[in-house]
Design an enzyme around this catalytic site. Sequence first.
Site, PDB file in Angstrom:
ATOM      1  N   GLY A  47     -24.955   8.765 -12.417  1.00 10.82           N
ATOM      2  CA  GLY A  47     -26.484   8.675 -12.431  1.00 10.82           C
ATOM      3  C   GLY A  47     -26.803   9.783 -11.233  1.00 10.82           C
ATOM      4  O   GLY A  47     -26.225   9.670 -10.171  1.00 10.82           O
ATOM      5  N   ALA A  48     -27.531  10.603 -11.492  1.00  8.00           N
ATOM      6  CA  ALA A  48     -27.898  11.766 -10.688  1.00  8.00           C
ATOM      7  C   ALA A  48     -28.095  11.404  -9.055  1.00  8.00           C
ATOM      8  O   ALA A  48     -27.442  11.906  -8.105  1.00  8.00           O
ATOM      9  CB  ALA A  48     -29.263  12.908 -10.920  1.00  8.00           C
ATOM     10  N   ARG A  89     -18.290  16.939 -11.186  1.00  3.25           N
ATOM     11  CA  ARG A  89     -19.223  16.902 -11.972  1.00  3.25           C
ATOM     12  C   ARG A  89     -20.317  18.120 -11.768  1.00  3.25           C
ATOM     13  O   ARG A  89     -21.202  17.922 -10.999  1.00  3.25           O
ATOM     14  CB  ARG A  89     -19.994  15.538 -12.078  1.00  3.25           C
ATOM     15  N   GLN A 196     -23.617   3.751 -21.213  1.00  2.00           N
ATOM     16  CA  GLN A 196     -24.495   3.516 -19.961  1.00  2.00           C
ATOM     17  C   GLN A 196     -25.890   2.662 -20.411  1.00  2.00           C
ATOM     18  O   GLN A 196     -26.137   1.701 -19.620  1.00  2.00           O
ATOM     19  CB  GLN A 196     -24.870   4.826 -19.319  1.00  2.00           C
ATOM     20  N   ASP A 237     -30.774  14.698 -14.954  1.00  2.00           N
ATOM     21  CA  ASP A 237     -29.844  15.206 -14.020  1.00  2.00           C
ATOM     22  C   ASP A 237     -30.243  16.564 -13.469  1.00  2.00           C
ATOM     23  O   ASP A 237     -29.625  17.017 -12.435  1.00  2.00           O
ATOM     24  CB  ASP A 237     -28.470  15.265 -14.746  1.00  2.00           C
ATOM     25  N   ASN A 246     -30.449  15.956 -19.263  1.00  2.00           N
ATOM     26  CA  ASN A 246     -30.145  14.625 -19.319  1.00  2.00           C
ATOM     27  C   ASN A 246     -29.208  14.125 -20.174  1.00  2.00           C
ATOM     28  O   ASN A 246     -28.665  15.194 -20.769  1.00  2.00           O
ATOM     29  CB  ASN A 246     -31.542  13.901 -19.182  1.00  2.00           C
TER      30      ASN A 246
HETATM   31  O1  MRU Z   1     -23.109  10.471 -17.354  1.00  2.00           O
HETATM   32  P1  MRU Z   1     -24.053   9.973 -16.289  1.00  2.00           P
HETATM   33  O2  MRU Z   1     -23.801   8.526 -16.483  1.00  2.00           O
HETATM   34  O3  MRU Z   1     -23.989  10.148 -14.783  1.00  2.00           O
HETATM   35  O4  MRU Z   1     -25.433  10.325 -16.891  1.00  2.00           O
HETATM   36  C1  MRU Z   1     -26.613   9.659 -16.097  1.00  2.00           C
HETATM   37  C2  MRU Z   1     -27.951  10.164 -16.734  1.00  2.00           C
HETATM   38  O5  MRU Z   1     -27.868  11.077 -17.669  1.00  2.00           O
HETATM   39  C3  MRU Z   1     -29.027   9.690 -16.264  1.00  2.00           C
HETATM   40  O6  MRU Z   1     -30.215   9.461 -17.262  1.00  2.00           O
HETATM   41  C4  MRU Z   1     -29.539  10.703 -15.237  1.00  2.00           C
HETATM   42  O7  MRU Z   1     -28.638  10.845 -14.113  1.00  2.00           O
HETATM   43  C5  MRU Z   1     -30.978  10.143 -14.485  1.00  2.00           C
HETATM   44  S1  MRU Z   1     -30.599   9.084 -13.512  1.00  2.00           S
HETATM   45  C6  MRU Z   1     -31.652   8.195 -12.626  1.00  2.00           C
END
Ligand code: MRU
Length: 339
Positions: A47-48, A89, A196, A237, A246
Site C-alpha cells: 500500500g503506497a 517496488r 488484497q 500508487d 493503482n
Molecule cells: O500491491 P499493493 O497491495 O501494494 O497495491 C496497493 C494498491 O494498489 C492500493 O490501492 C494503493 O496503494 C492505494 S493505498 C492507500
Amino acid sequence: MRDVRTIWWDDGIRMIDQTRLPAELVTIKIETVQDLCEAILSLRIRGAPALGAAGAYGVALAAICSRSIAPEDLLRDLDRAGDIIKSTRPTAVNLSWGVDRVRKAVAGADDADADEIRDAALNEAERVADEDVAVNRALGDIGAELLEDGDVVLTHCNAGRLACVDWGTALGVIRSATEQGKDIRVYACETRPLNQGSRLTAWELVEDKIPATLICDSMAGMVMRQGLVNKVIVGADRITCDAVFNKVGTYAHAVLAKEHGIPFYVVAPLSTFDLGQREEDIVIEERDPDEVRWAGGVQLAPSKVKVYNPAFDATPLDKVTGIITEKGIIERADMVRGL
Ligand code: MRU
C-alpha cells in the site's frame, strides 16, 4: 486493531504481517534492511502510504545498523541502503518519497556526529509516520463530504488502514463518513491475483462493522449495471500529470463507472503525486507468474502457461471525477486543464 498501527518503530521496525491476514493478526520485527526488502517484496507491508513509512523507517534502520563512525561513511551507507529499498517496488512513488525524506533530512548534517545523524534519521522517519496518520484523517474529513447517507461504494484492492500507517485513504473516507453517522455500504472487489480486497479490505470492514459485500473483480460491471453501487472510490500508487496508477483492475472500474454514470473518485495524499512525469515514463511492476497460476497453495493453471502479471494499471484523468487530497478536492475540469 484500533490501537495498532500498520508499521511503527520498536527498537527495529515492527509491522503487521499482511500475508497472514485474514487468518491471523500477527506482527513481525524487522532488524535488517535485507529483511525489510523481503517484507516489501512479499507484500508483508504494502500500500503506497505504508510503503512511504517503510522506506523512511528503512533508512533509519540502515543508520542504526551501520557500524560507520565517520559521518560521511554513515551517509554513504544510508544512500546505498535507500537505493536498495527503493528498487524493491518501482511503481508506488511513496516508497521513494519516504526514503528521500529521511535521506534529505540528514544529508546536510556535515557538522553532526554519527549518533546525531542516527537520531535525526529516526526522528524524521517518526515524523513521516505521524504525518501519514494526520493526512489520512484530513483525507477522510474532506472525502466524507462527498458521501451521503445511504451511499453504496465500490472499492478495489486495499486502500485502508493496512495500506497506510493508520485510518486509510479510500477506506478512510468511508470510515470517516461512517464515524459521522452516515449509513455507508461497501462492495469490495477481491483483487486477484493477491486478493488484497478479500483478504484485507473485507477484513478491515468486518472488524469495523461497516456493511460489506465481497465480489469477484469480474462482477463489477454487472453490479454497476444493476444499480447496486452509486460511487466508486479507490486509492492511488502514483499520480502523474495525465493518469492515476493503482492496483491492476482500477482502469476497468473507471471505464465501467463512466459508462454507467457513476462518479469515480481517487483518494490520495500529495506524497503520491508525481506531476513531473507522464504515464509512459512510469515503470509498472510485473510480478511472479506463479501469483496468477496459483492461489492459496492451490495450482489453478498449468505450470508452463505464459502469464502476464502487471501489479498496477493507469487510468487516464478524463475517467476520474475527482481526486481527494488533504488540501481539498481536485475536480475533473481542473484535471483536464492540467494537473
Ligand atoms: O500491491 P499493493 O497491495 O501494494 O497495491 C496497493 C494498491 O494498489 C492500493 O490501492 C494503493 O496503494 C492505494 S493505498 C492507500
